[in-house]
Structure formats: C-alpha cells, structure tokens
Scaffold this motif. Sequence first.
Motif, PDB file in Angstrom:
ATOM      1  N   THR A  78       0.831  -1.196   0.000  1.00 44.64           N
ATOM      2  CA  THR A  78       0.000   0.000   0.000  1.00 44.64           C
ATOM      3  C   THR A  78       0.866   1.246   0.000  1.00 44.64           C
ATOM      4  OG1 THR A  78      -1.639  -1.179   1.254  1.00 44.64           O
ATOM      5  CG2 THR A  78      -1.812   1.199   1.269  1.00 44.64           C
ATOM      6  N   THR A  79       0.467   2.194  -0.794  1.00 45.66           N
ATOM      7  CA  THR A  79       1.134   3.488  -0.759  1.00 45.66           C
ATOM      8  C   THR A  79       0.039   4.524  -0.646  1.00 45.66           C
ATOM      9  OG1 THR A  79       2.610   4.963  -1.963  1.00 45.66           O
ATOM     10  CG2 THR A  79       1.192   3.574  -3.321  1.00 45.66           C
ATOM     11  N   LYS A  80       0.361   5.737  -0.260  1.00 45.13           N
ATOM     12  CA  LYS A  80      -0.689   6.749  -0.234  1.00 45.13           C
ATOM     13  C   LYS A  80      -0.097   8.140  -0.372  1.00 45.13           C
ATOM     14  CE  LYS A  80      -1.602   7.814   4.547  1.00 45.13           C
ATOM     15  NZ  LYS A  80      -2.517   7.821   5.637  1.00 45.13           N
ATOM     16  N   ARG A  83       2.080  10.073   2.567  1.00 40.10           N
ATOM     17  CA  ARG A  83       2.418   9.013   3.523  1.00 40.10           C
ATOM     18  C   ARG A  83       3.598   9.485   4.370  1.00 40.10           C
ATOM     19  NH1 ARG A  83       3.949   2.819   1.656  1.00 40.10           N
ATOM     20  NH2 ARG A  83       3.392   1.849   3.634  1.00 40.10           N
ATOM     21  N   ALA A 116      12.121   6.695  -5.785  1.00 37.47           N
ATOM     22  CA  ALA A 116      12.621   5.352  -6.128  1.00 37.47           C
ATOM     23  C   ALA A 116      11.706   4.284  -5.535  1.00 37.47           C
ATOM     24  CB  ALA A 116      14.050   5.196  -5.589  1.00 37.47           C
ATOM     25  N   ASP A 123       3.471   8.772  -4.010  1.00 39.10           N
ATOM     26  CA  ASP A 123       4.651   9.437  -3.440  1.00 39.10           C
ATOM     27  C   ASP A 123       5.185  10.497  -4.407  1.00 39.10           C
ATOM     28  OD1 ASP A 123       5.353   8.645  -0.932  1.00 39.10           O
ATOM     29  OD2 ASP A 123       7.058   7.401  -1.518  1.00 39.10           O
ATOM     30  N   ILE A 152      10.055  -1.257 -10.560  1.00 42.13           N
ATOM     31  CA  ILE A 152      10.408  -2.442 -11.354  1.00 42.13           C
ATOM     32  C   ILE A 152       9.285  -2.838 -12.315  1.00 42.13           C
ATOM     33  CG2 ILE A 152       9.534  -4.110  -9.646  1.00 42.13           C
ATOM     34  CD1 ILE A 152      11.895  -5.907 -10.327  1.00 42.13           C
ATOM     35  N   ILE A 156       2.502  -1.206 -13.197  1.00 44.14           N
ATOM     36  CA  ILE A 156       2.330  -0.281 -12.075  1.00 44.14           C
ATOM     37  C   ILE A 156       2.707   1.135 -12.535  1.00 44.14           C
ATOM     38  CG2 ILE A 156       3.346   0.389  -9.847  1.00 44.14           C
ATOM     39  CD1 ILE A 156       3.210  -2.499  -8.991  1.00 44.14           C
ATOM     40  N   LEU A 208      12.872   0.648 -13.653  1.00 45.69           N
ATOM     41  CA  LEU A 208      14.239   0.400 -13.168  1.00 45.69           C
ATOM     42  C   LEU A 208      14.199  -0.645 -12.064  1.00 45.69           C
ATOM     43  CD1 LEU A 208      16.985   3.012 -12.574  1.00 45.69           C
ATOM     44  CD2 LEU A 208      16.439   1.464 -10.717  1.00 45.69           C
ATOM     45  N   PHE A 210      16.085  -2.299  -8.953  1.00 47.40           N
ATOM     46  CA  PHE A 210      17.153  -1.962  -7.999  1.00 47.40           C
ATOM     47  C   PHE A 210      18.304  -2.970  -8.030  1.00 47.40           C
ATOM     48  CE2 PHE A 210      13.718   0.166  -5.303  1.00 47.40           C
ATOM     49  CZ  PHE A 210      14.066   1.428  -5.751  1.00 47.40           C
ATOM     50  N   TYR A 232      12.044  -5.312   1.901  1.00 50.20           N
ATOM     51  CA  TYR A 232      11.886  -6.513   1.076  1.00 50.20           C
ATOM     52  C   TYR A 232      13.166  -7.326   1.020  1.00 50.20           C
ATOM     53  CZ  TYR A 232       7.800  -4.395  -1.140  1.00 50.20           C
ATOM     54  OH  TYR A 232       6.582  -3.849  -1.384  1.00 50.20           O
ATOM     55  N   PHE A 233      14.293  -6.664   1.261  1.00 51.53           N
ATOM     56  CA  PHE A 233      15.577  -7.279   0.964  1.00 51.53           C
ATOM     57  C   PHE A 233      16.339  -7.668   2.221  1.00 51.53           C
ATOM     58  CE2 PHE A 233      14.795  -3.970  -2.394  1.00 51.53           C
ATOM     59  CZ  PHE A 233      14.352  -4.865  -3.364  1.00 51.53           C
TER      60      PHE A 233
HETATM   61  C1  LIG Z   1       5.363  -0.647  -0.784  1.00 55.99           C
HETATM   62  S1  LIG Z   1       5.707  -0.020  -2.353  1.00 55.99           S
HETATM   63  C2  LIG Z   1       6.413   1.518  -1.833  1.00 55.99           C
HETATM   64  C3  LIG Z   1       5.753   2.672  -2.464  1.00 55.99           C
HETATM   65  C4  LIG Z   1       6.199   4.044  -1.966  1.00 55.99           C
HETATM   66  N1  LIG Z   1       7.619   4.210  -2.050  1.00 55.99           N
HETATM   67  C5  LIG Z   1       5.720   4.285  -0.554  1.00 55.99           C
HETATM   68  O1  LIG Z   1       6.520   4.352   0.369  1.00 55.99           O
HETATM   69  O2  LIG Z   1       4.522   4.440  -0.368  1.00 55.99           O
HETATM   70  C6  LIG Z   1       7.124  -0.931  -2.892  1.00 55.99           C
HETATM   71  C7  LIG Z   1       7.445  -0.792  -4.384  1.00 55.99           C
HETATM   72  O3  LIG Z   1       8.742  -1.336  -4.616  1.00 55.99           O
HETATM   73  C8  LIG Z   1       8.749  -1.914  -5.898  1.00 55.99           C
HETATM   74  N2  LIG Z   1       9.852  -2.878  -6.014  1.00 55.99           N
HETATM   75  C9  LIG Z   1       9.938  -4.116  -5.477  1.00 55.99           C
HETATM   76  N3  LIG Z   1      11.090  -4.716  -5.836  1.00 55.99           N
HETATM   77  C10 LIG Z   1      11.752  -3.815  -6.633  1.00 55.99           C
HETATM   78  C11 LIG Z   1      12.993  -3.838  -7.336  1.00 55.99           C
HETATM   79  N4  LIG Z   1      13.791  -4.899  -7.289  1.00 55.99           N
HETATM   80  N5  LIG Z   1      13.347  -2.760  -8.053  1.00 55.99           N
HETATM   81  C12 LIG Z   1      12.549  -1.663  -8.111  1.00 55.99           C
HETATM   82  N6  LIG Z   1      11.355  -1.573  -7.474  1.00 55.99           N
HETATM   83  C13 LIG Z   1      10.960  -2.643  -6.749  1.00 55.99           C
HETATM   84  C14 LIG Z   1       7.376  -2.584  -5.984  1.00 55.99           C
HETATM   85  O4  LIG Z   1       7.010  -2.780  -7.347  1.00 55.99           O
HETATM   86  C15 LIG Z   1       6.484  -1.577  -5.259  1.00 55.99           C
HETATM   87  O5  LIG Z   1       5.870  -0.719  -6.167  1.00 55.99           O
END
Ligand SMILES: C[S@@+](CC[C@H](N)C(=O)[O-])C[C@H]1O[C@@H](n2cnc3c(N)ncnc32)[C@H](O)[C@@H]1O
Length: 283
Positions: A78-80, A83, A116, A123, A152, A156, A208, A210, A232-233
């Motif tokens: 979720t994003t908003k 935020r 990013a 955002d 990525i 989206i 792009l 990451f 995520y990482f």
């Molecule tokens: C939770 S959202 C964050 C959105 C915004 N930055 C926020 O804070 O509300 C995470 C985003 O990271 C992107 N993402 C995940 N893995 C990625 C990668 N390897 N490279 C680029 N973007 C990636 C996802 O597609 C998703 O849109």
Amino acid sequence: MNNSIDETMFNRLRSEIHRRFGIMLPITKKSLLASGLQRRMHSLGMIHLDEYNKVLFGNEENDEREFVLLLDAMTSYTTKFFRHSQQFEFLAQTALPELIKIHGAGISRTLNVWSAGCATGEDSYTIAMVLREFAQHYPGIQFKSQILATDISAPILEFARNAVYEMEKIQSIPDTLKKKYLLKSKDRRKSLAKVIPELRAMVNFRQLDFMVPAFGLREKMDIIFCRNILSYFDRDTQERLVNKLCANMIPGGYLFAGPSESLRSLATPLTPLAPSVYRLSHF
Ligand SMILES: C[S@@+](CC[C@H](N)C(=O)[O-])C[C@H]1O[C@@H](n2cnc3c(N)ncnc32)[C@H](O)[C@@H]1O
C-alpha cells in the motif's frame, strides 16, 4: 470469506503477479495477499471468491488495473498520498532551503529528486505538490525541479503515469491541495480523480530494477525518496542498494527511508538527521 486462501490459489496469484509485475511474493506474504483480496472484494461488493476470480482472470487487458489495485490493497504494497507526512514537512522546511542555500538547487540549477520504488505514483505526485507549493516562496523566480520516478513494474508505472485515483485514495491530501491539483471525474458515477497535467509534467516515470549493478542515471540526485522498499531485501542487499543510491547522489543530498527501515546498522556514507532522514556526508 475467511482470512485465508488455499495453496493453489496462492500459487496461482503469486505466479500471475510475478509474470505481470516481476515481483516474487515470498510465502510469508500469503496472509497479506489474503487480506488484499478481502479488501478488494469488499470494495467491489463481492462475497464469493469465484466472482472476484472472474474479474482477475476474465480478460487479460481489463484485469490489469484490478491486479494493480490488488497489489495496492496488500498492506505491504500500500502506498498513499502524503504518507509519513512529517517527512514532507522536513522536505519543505529543512531539506529544500538547505539545498538552495548551499547548492543553489532549484534556483541556479535544476533540483533533481528521485522517487525510487514509486509504486502507483502517490509518493511522486506528493513530492510534486510539495515542490510546487515551495516554489511560491520565490515569487518572480522560476524554481526549476524535475522528478524521476522509477519502479520495477511496467503495469504499475502505467497506472502511475495515467494518474487516475479512486476518491478514497485522495483523502489524505490536504483539502486546499486537493482542489488545486486534482480534477474530479465529470462522470459522477465514477468516483475518480485525475492529477492535473502541470503536476504530471513534473514527473518522469521510468522502469528500473534496484538489482541491476549500476543505475545509469544521467543526473546526480539532490533528494531520494526510497521508502518502504528496503524491508523486502536481506541486510547485504539493503547495504548494496543504499550504497548504489548514495553513488547517485550529490554530496550533501538527502535520503528519505521508511520509518521502519533503519539504515544505522548498514555501512554507508550517510548521517542520520531526523527519523528516517539521512544526509550524504560531504565536507
Ligand atoms: C510498498 S511499495 C512503496 C511505495 C512508496 N515508495 C511508498 O513508500 O509508499 C514498494 C514498491 O517497490 C517496488 N519494487 C519491489 N522490488 C523492486 C525492485 N527490485 N526494483 C525496483 N522496485 C521494486 C514494488 O514494485 C512496489 O511498487
């Protein structure tokens, strides 16, 4: 619907999300996916999963938007708009004046901001609104800025470029800004709003990943927003990613992370300034 989905359904959705967005959901995200399903079904007034399945898998083209909305409905995706709003206050009150004072950013040269991992664009357009509002402090001067927004996922990004949001998604925008920067759909049956062209023109969306070894950006960034992504990482990947972000920043540039993402334990050239706000060491 109870808050669970069976293995078959999870795997089907997982591989479809991977195919469409390049995002691989780990098994630990199963309950988040279930809660996303529940939310979307609730919004559409559906009770049976079969009904929702038809929306998801009925038609390759029409269901694209629904898959984006499903991802967005999962808590971790979720994003908003606005935020972590304190960070935007920090941006306007501290980071921008400081970057102008020391680097002339925005005045004697273009200020570069990177959104990013921009997801569906909330955002990125929030940053654009803050920059437009900030520019009014400098009447008679053309405040020059550009926002690069990357993710990525191509679908989206398409959603983000289109800049059409459900009315409930724009609730977090302060009323004065909502009136200035969003246009309600003329069709009253559709509860949608679109970001105005002037704001959309400030943002350049680009795909792009990451994980590529080098980002190949033309400009060094004054400000990077990379929020709610690092988690995520694993730790090593986070450290590599943050250092790659730093390599694309000017000395003295600002990095905004998510509130639950502390960078303090990572080996990076960043100095913490405020909660989840860091600065690239320079002098
Ligand atoms: C939770 S959202 C964050 C959105 C915004 N930055 C926020 O804070 O509300 C995470 C985003 O990271 C992107 N993402 C995940 N893995 C990625 C990668 N390897 N490279 C680029 N973007 C990636 C996802 O597609 C998703 O849109």
